[in-house]
Design a protein around this motif. Structure first.
Motif, PDB file in Angstrom:
ATOM      1  N   PHE A  56       0.871  -1.939   0.332  1.00 23.08           N
ATOM      2  CA  PHE A  56      -0.017   0.389  -0.122  1.00 23.08           C
ATOM      3  C   PHE A  56       1.226   1.375  -0.176  1.00 23.08           C
ATOM      4  O   PHE A  56       0.449   2.444   0.675  1.00 23.08           O
ATOM      5  CB  PHE A  56      -1.089   0.104   0.982  1.00 23.08           C
ATOM      6  CG  PHE A  56      -1.781  -0.879   1.201  1.00 23.08           C
ATOM      7  CD1 PHE A  56      -3.148  -1.515   0.138  1.00 23.08           C
ATOM      8  CD2 PHE A  56      -1.947  -1.788   2.214  1.00 23.08           C
ATOM      9  CE1 PHE A  56      -3.886  -2.782  -0.197  1.00 23.08           C
ATOM     10  CE2 PHE A  56      -2.487  -3.214   2.153  1.00 23.08           C
ATOM     11  CZ  PHE A  56      -3.093  -3.263   1.286  1.00 23.08           C
ATOM     12  N   CYS A  59       2.678   2.056   3.442  1.00 24.76           N
ATOM     13  CA  CYS A  59       1.765   2.024   4.397  1.00 24.76           C
ATOM     14  C   CYS A  59       2.444   1.222   5.283  1.00 24.76           C
ATOM     15  O   CYS A  59       2.057   1.744   6.844  1.00 24.76           O
ATOM     16  CB  CYS A  59      -0.062   2.125   4.136  1.00 24.76           C
ATOM     17  SG  CYS A  59       0.288   4.013   3.254  1.00 24.76           S
ATOM     18  N   ILE A  60       2.592   0.327   5.037  1.00 24.22           N
ATOM     19  CA  ILE A  60       2.722  -1.126   5.689  1.00 24.22           C
ATOM     20  C   ILE A  60       4.400  -1.626   5.324  1.00 24.22           C
ATOM     21  O   ILE A  60       4.611  -2.326   4.218  1.00 24.22           O
ATOM     22  CB  ILE A  60       1.595  -2.529   5.270  1.00 24.22           C
ATOM     23  CG1 ILE A  60       0.381  -2.063   5.476  1.00 24.22           C
ATOM     24  CG2 ILE A  60       1.865  -3.589   6.163  1.00 24.22           C
ATOM     25  CD1 ILE A  60      -0.207  -2.507   5.641  1.00 24.22           C
TER      26      ILE A  60
END
Length: 127
Positions: A56, A59-60
């Protein structure tokens, strides 16, 4: 364990290699020279799921822990009780300024004279 490639919403069974029983072979009591060879221990298996790669748009991050679970492993059976065995020493009671000392072999219990409550319990000098 090898990496798993299980799609979201599905599950897979995985065999987890564990050391041979009894778990007491791994007991810290042996390394510390416990008189009986080993004191009772609890063992748990902790399993976690982590992201292999960032996702993502970062984001991760890679390695992020998504989920984990811990399972208690069955304890070893306690040693068989021999009802015919006799303690190595007869119980004895002595009085101190603020407590009664009740001892039998390597077990010592201290009972407060004022409250009647157990204030100390030790086995082979260890509380």
């Amino acid at each position: 364990l090898p990496s798993q490639d299980t799609p979201a919403g599905l599950s897979v069974e995985v065999a987890v290699p564990l050391p041979e029983r009894p778990w007491t072979q791994l007991c810290p009591g042996k390394a510390t020279g416990a008189p009986d060879g080993c004191r009772p221990c609890e063992y748990h298996l902790t399993v976690s799921a982590r992201w292999r790669a960032a996702a993502f748009g970062g984001c991760i991050p890679a390695g992020h822990e998504e989920a984990w679970e811990q399972f208690a492993l069955a304890p070893d059976s306690p040693p068989a009780f021999d009802p015919t065995s006799r303690p190595t020493a007869d119980p004895a009671v002595s009085q101190e300024a603020d407590a009664f000392a009740i001892s039998a072999g390597s077990v010592v219990a201290m009972v407060s004279r004022s409250s009647g409550l157990l204030t100390r319990l030790s086995y082979r000098g260890r509380e």
